[in-house]
Write an enzyme that holds these catalytic residues in place. Structure first.
Site, short mmCIF file in Angstrom:
data_model
loop_
_atom_site.label_atom_id
_atom_site.label_comp_id
_atom_site.label_asym_id
_atom_site.label_seq_id
_atom_site.Cartn_x
_atom_site.Cartn_y
_atom_site.Cartn_z
CB ALA A 65 -2.37 3.98 -4.30
N GLY A 109 -7.02 3.87 -2.04
CA GLY A 109 -7.42 4.09 -3.44
C GLY A 109 -8.46 3.08 -3.91
CD GLU A 112 -8.95 7.80 -2.25
OE1 GLU A 112 -7.97 7.17 -2.69
OE2 GLU A 112 -8.85 8.94 -1.75
CD GLU A 132 -5.89 6.58 1.80
OE1 GLU A 132 -6.59 6.38 2.82
OE2 GLU A 132 -6.35 6.50 0.66
N1 CO8 Z 1 0.38 -1.67 -2.27
C1 CO8 Z 1 1.31 -2.58 -2.67
N2 CO8 Z 1 1.29 -3.90 -2.30
C2 CO8 Z 1 0.26 -4.27 -1.49
C3 CO8 Z 1 -0.73 -3.38 -1.05
C4 CO8 Z 1 -0.65 -2.02 -1.50
N3 CO8 Z 1 -1.59 -1.10 -1.16
N4 CO8 Z 1 -1.60 -4.06 -0.26
C5 CO8 Z 1 -1.15 -5.34 -0.21
N5 CO8 Z 1 -0.02 -5.48 -0.94
C6 CO8 Z 1 0.77 -6.69 -1.16
C7 CO8 Z 1 1.58 -7.03 0.09
O1 CO8 Z 1 2.77 -6.29 0.14
C8 CO8 Z 1 1.82 -8.52 -0.11
O2 CO8 Z 1 2.85 -8.69 -1.04
P1 CO8 Z 1 4.02 -9.81 -0.76
O3 CO8 Z 1 3.28 -11.11 -0.74
O4 CO8 Z 1 4.92 -9.65 -1.95
O5 CO8 Z 1 4.61 -9.47 0.54
C9 CO8 Z 1 0.54 -8.99 -0.78
O6 CO8 Z 1 -0.08 -7.81 -1.33
C10 CO8 Z 1 -0.43 -9.61 0.20
O7 CO8 Z 1 -0.66 -8.67 1.24
P2 CO8 Z 1 -0.51 -9.07 2.79
O8 CO8 Z 1 0.49 -10.16 2.96
O9 CO8 Z 1 -0.29 -7.81 3.55
O10 CO8 Z 1 -1.96 -9.65 3.06
P3 CO8 Z 1 -2.75 -9.69 4.44
O11 CO8 Z 1 -3.94 -10.54 4.21
O12 CO8 Z 1 -1.84 -10.06 5.56
O13 CO8 Z 1 -3.22 -8.16 4.71
C11 CO8 Z 1 -4.15 -6.02 4.07
C12 CO8 Z 1 -4.15 -7.56 3.84
C13 CO8 Z 1 -4.69 -5.73 5.49
C14 CO8 Z 1 -5.06 -5.41 3.04
C15 CO8 Z 1 -2.71 -5.48 3.97
O14 CO8 Z 1 -2.14 -5.97 2.75
C16 CO8 Z 1 -2.63 -3.99 3.94
O15 CO8 Z 1 -2.75 -3.37 4.98
N6 CO8 Z 1 -2.41 -3.38 2.75
C17 CO8 Z 1 -2.23 -1.96 2.60
C18 CO8 Z 1 -3.54 -1.20 2.74
C19 CO8 Z 1 -3.30 0.28 2.61
O16 CO8 Z 1 -2.62 0.89 3.39
N7 CO8 Z 1 -3.90 0.88 1.57
C20 CO8 Z 1 -3.75 2.28 1.29
C21 CO8 Z 1 -2.63 2.51 0.32
S1 CO8 Z 1 -2.30 4.24 0.07
C22 CO8 Z 1 -3.51 4.75 -1.00
O17 CO8 Z 1 -4.34 4.00 -1.43
C23 CO8 Z 1 -3.46 6.18 -1.35
C24 CO8 Z 1 -4.50 6.57 -2.37
C25 CO8 Z 1 -4.14 7.91 -2.87
C26 CO8 Z 1 -4.51 8.19 -4.26
C27 CO8 Z 1 -4.26 7.11 -5.26
C28 CO8 Z 1 -2.94 7.30 -5.96
C29 CO8 Z 1 -2.72 6.31 -7.11
#
Ligand code: CO8
Length: 258
Positions: A65, A109, A112, A132
């Protein structure tokens, strides 16, 4: 169908939805989930479509998400808005079969969303996880419920409590994914599998989906009764007559979805 966050196309009898927010690794915001819902409405209303594939990019199916969109929410925002509910439920309510074709990250998400589909075909690059806990929240779109049903309690607990990711091979061993394919063949393989499903009688395919899902939602005897009644009802269909006649006559069946 024109969208901003996804691309929706048809390939023969298959509807293909490609998540398309590459700048955010396909992070799932409300607009994107609404668009998936609208694409599904279109594919479900189209008699010619027999199966739907959802995929992302080479790097990410979806990295979860949208954290930026969520970070300032307060309890009353998410409670009153029932975040998340209606638009995500649309995916799980789809009556036609859905395949998630996953390459790269399927996190939070994203994992999911993949689990809401009927099965997952994974590229050898796929990584699954529910991270999460690292953000101070818990999975909110079925992760704590669908993951244990797919991989068992021990592995689901470990994944949700540690937030670690598992690769495609581990996910296949654990039963989360149906099959692993080379990354450059992912969409082609998913479309071929979907095309095979779509070549069958659509109402029968829909009944099979309903019946398998009963295995998760009812006691065994209830599920067996549901299956038997659905089985009985196929004998009122032209497609049962056609399927069996074609077998006896050693030809390919021509299903009419009737
Ligand atoms: N949300 C928003 N932006 C994101 C997300 C995200 N989940 N994941 C990546 N991005 C963005 C980054 O901020 C970055 O943006 P920018 O270039 O503007 O800084 C761009 O995507 C590229 O990401 P990274 O530079 O971080 O890329 P890496 O290759 O270094 O890392 C990862 C990749 C490991 C996937 C890393 O991006 C990461 O850890 N992302 C977050 C993963 C995460 O925590 N997911 C869970 C989110 S919470 C959730 O899903 C709750 C679900 C609940 C129900 C659903 C409700 C709608």
């Amino acid at each position: 169908m024109n969208f901003e966050n996804i691309i929706a196309r048809t390939h023969g009898k298959v509807g293909l939805i490609t998540l398309n927010r590459p700048q955010a690794l396909n992070a799932l915001n409300d607009a994107l989930i609404d668009e998936i819902g609208r694409a599904l409405d279109g594919f479900e209303a189209d008699e010619a479509i027999g199966c739907i594939v959802i995929t992302g990019s080479e790097k990410a199916f979806a990295a979860g998400a949208d954290i930026g969109a969520m970070k300032d929410f307060g309890f009353m925002d998410v409670y009153k808005g029932n975040y998340i509910s209606a638009n995500w439920d649309r995916v799980a309510r789809c009556r036609k079969p859905m395949i998630a074709a996953v390459a790269g990250y399927a996190l939070g998400g994203g994992c999911e969303l993949a689990m809401m589909c009927d099965f997952i075909i994974a590229a050898d690059t796929a990584q699954f996880g529910q991270p999460e806990v690292k953000l101070g929240i818990l999975p909110g779109a079925g992760g704590t419920q669908r993951l244990p049903r797919a991989v068992g309690k021990a592995k689901a607990m470990e994944l949700c409590l540690t937030g670690r990711t598992m690769d495609a091979a581990e996910a296949e061993r654990a039963g989360l994914v149906a099959r692993i394919v080379p990354a450059d063949k992912l969409v082609e393989e998913a479309l071929a599998t979907a095309g095979k499903i779509a070549s069958h009688s659509l109402p029968v395919v829909m009944m099979i989906k309903e019946s398998v899902n009963r295995a998760y939602e009812s006691a065994l005897q209830e599920g067996l009764l549901f299956e038997r009644r659905s089985f009985h009802s196929t004998f009122a269909m032209q497609d049962q007559k056609e399927g069996m006649a074609a077998f006896i006559e050693k030809r390919k069946p021509e299903f009419s979805n009737r």
